[in-house]
Design a protein around this motif. Structure first.
Motif, PDB file in Angstrom:
ATOM      1  N   ALA A 107       0.828  -1.200   0.000  1.00  0.00           N
ATOM      2  CA  ALA A 107       0.000   0.000   0.000  1.00  0.00           C
ATOM      3  C   ALA A 107       0.865   1.255   0.000  1.00  0.00           C
ATOM      4  O   ALA A 107       0.454   2.291  -0.502  1.00  0.00           O
ATOM      5  CB  ALA A 107      -0.901   0.011   1.232  1.00  0.00           C
ATOM      6  N   GLU A 108       2.068   1.122   0.570  1.00  0.00           N
ATOM      7  CA  GLU A 108       2.942   2.267   0.743  1.00  0.00           C
ATOM      8  C   GLU A 108       4.388   1.771   0.716  1.00  0.00           C
ATOM      9  O   GLU A 108       4.701   0.778   1.370  1.00  0.00           O
ATOM     10  CB  GLU A 108       2.622   2.917   2.092  1.00  0.00           C
ATOM     11  N   VAL A 109       5.238   2.468  -0.042  1.00  0.00           N
ATOM     12  CA  VAL A 109       6.648   2.083  -0.133  1.00  0.00           C
ATOM     13  C   VAL A 109       7.523   3.285   0.177  1.00  0.00           C
ATOM     14  O   VAL A 109       7.344   4.360  -0.406  1.00  0.00           O
ATOM     15  CB  VAL A 109       7.018   1.520  -1.524  1.00  0.00           C
ATOM     16  N   TYR A 110       8.456   3.088   1.085  1.00  0.00           N
ATOM     17  CA  TYR A 110       9.464   4.083   1.426  1.00  0.00           C
ATOM     18  C   TYR A 110      10.729   3.669   0.678  1.00  0.00           C
ATOM     19  O   TYR A 110      11.435   2.750   1.099  1.00  0.00           O
ATOM     20  CB  TYR A 110       9.707   4.107   2.936  1.00  0.00           C
ATOM     21  N   ALA A 111      10.969   4.293  -0.455  1.00  0.00           N
ATOM     22  CA  ALA A 111      12.148   3.989  -1.265  1.00  0.00           C
ATOM     23  C   ALA A 111      13.333   4.737  -0.666  1.00  0.00           C
ATOM     24  O   ALA A 111      13.281   5.956  -0.512  1.00  0.00           O
ATOM     25  CB  ALA A 111      11.914   4.414  -2.710  1.00  0.00           C
ATOM     26  N   LEU A 133       5.357   3.618 -11.839  1.00  0.00           N
ATOM     27  CA  LEU A 133       5.055   3.097 -13.170  1.00  0.00           C
ATOM     28  C   LEU A 133       4.450   1.695 -13.087  1.00  0.00           C
ATOM     29  O   LEU A 133       3.398   1.420 -13.672  1.00  0.00           O
ATOM     30  CB  LEU A 133       6.334   3.074 -14.019  1.00  0.00           C
ATOM     31  N   MET A 134       5.103   0.809 -12.327  1.00  0.00           N
ATOM     32  CA  MET A 134       4.658  -0.585 -12.286  1.00  0.00           C
ATOM     33  C   MET A 134       3.361  -0.775 -11.505  1.00  0.00           C
ATOM     34  O   MET A 134       2.618  -1.717 -11.754  1.00  0.00           O
ATOM     35  CB  MET A 134       5.769  -1.469 -11.734  1.00  0.00           C
ATOM     36  N   TYR A 135       3.084   0.121 -10.574  1.00  0.00           N
ATOM     37  CA  TYR A 135       1.846   0.050  -9.799  1.00  0.00           C
ATOM     38  C   TYR A 135       0.782   1.021 -10.309  1.00  0.00           C
ATOM     39  O   TYR A 135      -0.243   1.207  -9.657  1.00  0.00           O
ATOM     40  CB  TYR A 135       2.117   0.323  -8.320  1.00  0.00           C
ATOM     41  N   ASN A 136       1.020   1.643 -11.459  1.00  0.00           N
ATOM     42  CA  ASN A 136       0.070   2.590 -12.048  1.00  0.00           C
ATOM     43  C   ASN A 136      -0.385   3.639 -11.032  1.00  0.00           C
ATOM     44  O   ASN A 136      -1.569   3.974 -10.954  1.00  0.00           O
ATOM     45  CB  ASN A 136      -1.146   1.858 -12.620  1.00  0.00           C
ATOM     46  N   ASN A 137       0.567   4.123 -10.242  1.00  0.00           N
ATOM     47  CA  ASN A 137       0.306   5.157  -9.231  1.00  0.00           C
ATOM     48  C   ASN A 137      -0.746   4.751  -8.202  1.00  0.00           C
ATOM     49  O   ASN A 137      -1.380   5.597  -7.588  1.00  0.00           O
ATOM     50  CB  ASN A 137      -0.092   6.479  -9.890  1.00  0.00           C
ATOM     51  N   LYS A 138      -0.931   3.451  -7.975  1.00  0.00           N
ATOM     52  CA  LYS A 138      -1.918   2.967  -7.002  1.00  0.00           C
ATOM     53  C   LYS A 138      -1.292   2.662  -5.651  1.00  0.00           C
ATOM     54  O   LYS A 138      -1.984   2.220  -4.734  1.00  0.00           O
ATOM     55  CB  LYS A 138      -2.635   1.738  -7.550  1.00  0.00           C
ATOM     56  N   VAL A 139       0.005   2.887  -5.531  1.00  0.00           N
ATOM     57  CA  VAL A 139       0.725   2.686  -4.275  1.00  0.00           C
ATOM     58  C   VAL A 139       1.356   4.018  -3.901  1.00  0.00           C
ATOM     59  O   VAL A 139       1.930   4.697  -4.749  1.00  0.00           O
ATOM     60  CB  VAL A 139       1.820   1.602  -4.431  1.00  0.00           C
ATOM     61  N   LYS A 140       1.211   4.401  -2.639  1.00  0.00           N
ATOM     62  CA  LYS A 140       1.847   5.629  -2.171  1.00  0.00           C
ATOM     63  C   LYS A 140       3.347   5.366  -2.080  1.00  0.00           C
ATOM     64  O   LYS A 140       3.779   4.390  -1.471  1.00  0.00           O
ATOM     65  CB  LYS A 140       1.293   6.021  -0.804  1.00  0.00           C
ATOM     66  N   ARG A 184      12.638   4.821  10.184  1.00  0.00           N
ATOM     67  CA  ARG A 184      11.980   5.351  11.397  1.00  0.00           C
ATOM     68  C   ARG A 184      10.571   5.854  11.087  1.00  0.00           C
ATOM     69  O   ARG A 184       9.630   5.577  11.829  1.00  0.00           O
ATOM     70  CB  ARG A 184      12.812   6.470  12.016  1.00  0.00           C
ATOM     71  N   GLN A 185      10.427   6.570   9.981  1.00  0.00           N
ATOM     72  CA  GLN A 185       9.110   7.096   9.642  1.00  0.00           C
ATOM     73  C   GLN A 185       8.123   5.979   9.296  1.00  0.00           C
ATOM     74  O   GLN A 185       6.966   6.001   9.719  1.00  0.00           O
ATOM     75  CB  GLN A 185       9.225   8.109   8.506  1.00  0.00           C
ATOM     76  N   ALA A 186       8.583   4.987   8.547  1.00  0.00           N
ATOM     77  CA  ALA A 186       7.716   3.855   8.206  1.00  0.00           C
ATOM     78  C   ALA A 186       7.332   3.077   9.462  1.00  0.00           C
ATOM     79  O   ALA A 186       6.165   2.706   9.650  1.00  0.00           O
ATOM     80  CB  ALA A 186       8.423   2.938   7.203  1.00  0.00           C
ATOM     81  N   PHE A 187       8.314   2.834  10.332  1.00  0.00           N
ATOM     82  CA  PHE A 187       8.059   2.080  11.554  1.00  0.00           C
ATOM     83  C   PHE A 187       7.071   2.846  12.433  1.00  0.00           C
ATOM     84  O   PHE A 187       6.133   2.264  12.993  1.00  0.00           O
ATOM     85  CB  PHE A 187       9.366   1.834  12.314  1.00  0.00           C
ATOM     86  N   ASN A 188       7.244   4.147  12.539  1.00  0.00           N
ATOM     87  CA  ASN A 188       6.360   4.968  13.355  1.00  0.00           C
ATOM     88  C   ASN A 188       4.924   4.902  12.829  1.00  0.00           C
ATOM     89  O   ASN A 188       3.974   4.778  13.608  1.00  0.00           O
ATOM     90  CB  ASN A 188       6.866   6.413  13.375  1.00  0.00           C
ATOM     91  N   ARG A 189       4.766   4.974  11.517  1.00  0.00           N
ATOM     92  CA  ARG A 189       3.426   4.871  10.916  1.00  0.00           C
ATOM     93  C   ARG A 189       2.814   3.506  11.190  1.00  0.00           C
ATOM     94  O   ARG A 189       1.640   3.406  11.529  1.00  0.00           O
ATOM     95  CB  ARG A 189       3.486   5.122   9.408  1.00  0.00           C
TER      96      ARG A 189
END
Length: 159
Positions: free
Chosen positions: A75-79, A99-106, A118-123
């Motif tokens: 649903a969400e990727v922290y690159a 591109l591969m998720y057609n902008n359907k993933v944040k 840290r930000q991903a873990f906190n969320r």
């Protein structure tokens, strides 16, 4: 009975956090198989948040395709940028994910892998969305200690 730190290593149950340094298509498939089966299928079909850092000379498009078509449901990727000269820059990884998720993933980009973690873990600690840390053994080596610290403290954003 072999244990390999950073390979299918569950570091937290609440929120569920797993790290895997898989860095190729076969590893992504094995990780997807594991996530589809873990806890009696409790995570099958659940949305995942991911922290991902990859090397530009690996088949990262194939890895993303496995996740997109087979699981986990991102649903969400922290690159993030891995501290390695071979790293794929986060902007490039973000573009490929969009591109591969057609902008359907944040998708969020971070030049500092630990900050992204840290930000991903906190969320995930707040919304209980399972968290996957993956893409490279170099990434796991860079953030594992910080991930373990995040799993044992409520003050995730302090250094």
């Amino acid at each position: 009975k072999t244990v390999w730190k950073g390979r299918a290593e569950i570091i937290s149950a609440d929120p569920f956090v797993i790290m895997d340094g898989g860095h190729n298509v076969q590893c992504s498939k094995s990780l997807s198989d594991l996530l589809n089966a873990v806890c009696g299928g409790a995570y099958k079909g659940k949305k995942f948040r991911a922290v991902m850092g990859v090397m530009r000379d690996k088949d990262y498009e194939g890895m993303i395709d496995i996740f997109r078509s087979y699981g986990p449901d991102l649903a969400e990727v922290y690159a993030v940028k891995v501290d390695n000269p071979r790293t794929l820059l986060p902007d490039e990884l973000c573009k490929q994910l969009e591109l591969m998720y057609n902008n359907k993933v944040k998708v969020l980009c971070f030049d500092d892998a630990k900050d992204g973690l840290r930000q991903a873990f906190n969320r995930s600690k707040t919304d209980k969305m399972p968290l996957l840390i993956t893409g490279s053994l170099y990434l796991i080596g860079e953030v594992r200690k910080e991930a373990l610290r995040c799993a044992t403290t409520d003050s995730l954003l302090q250094d």
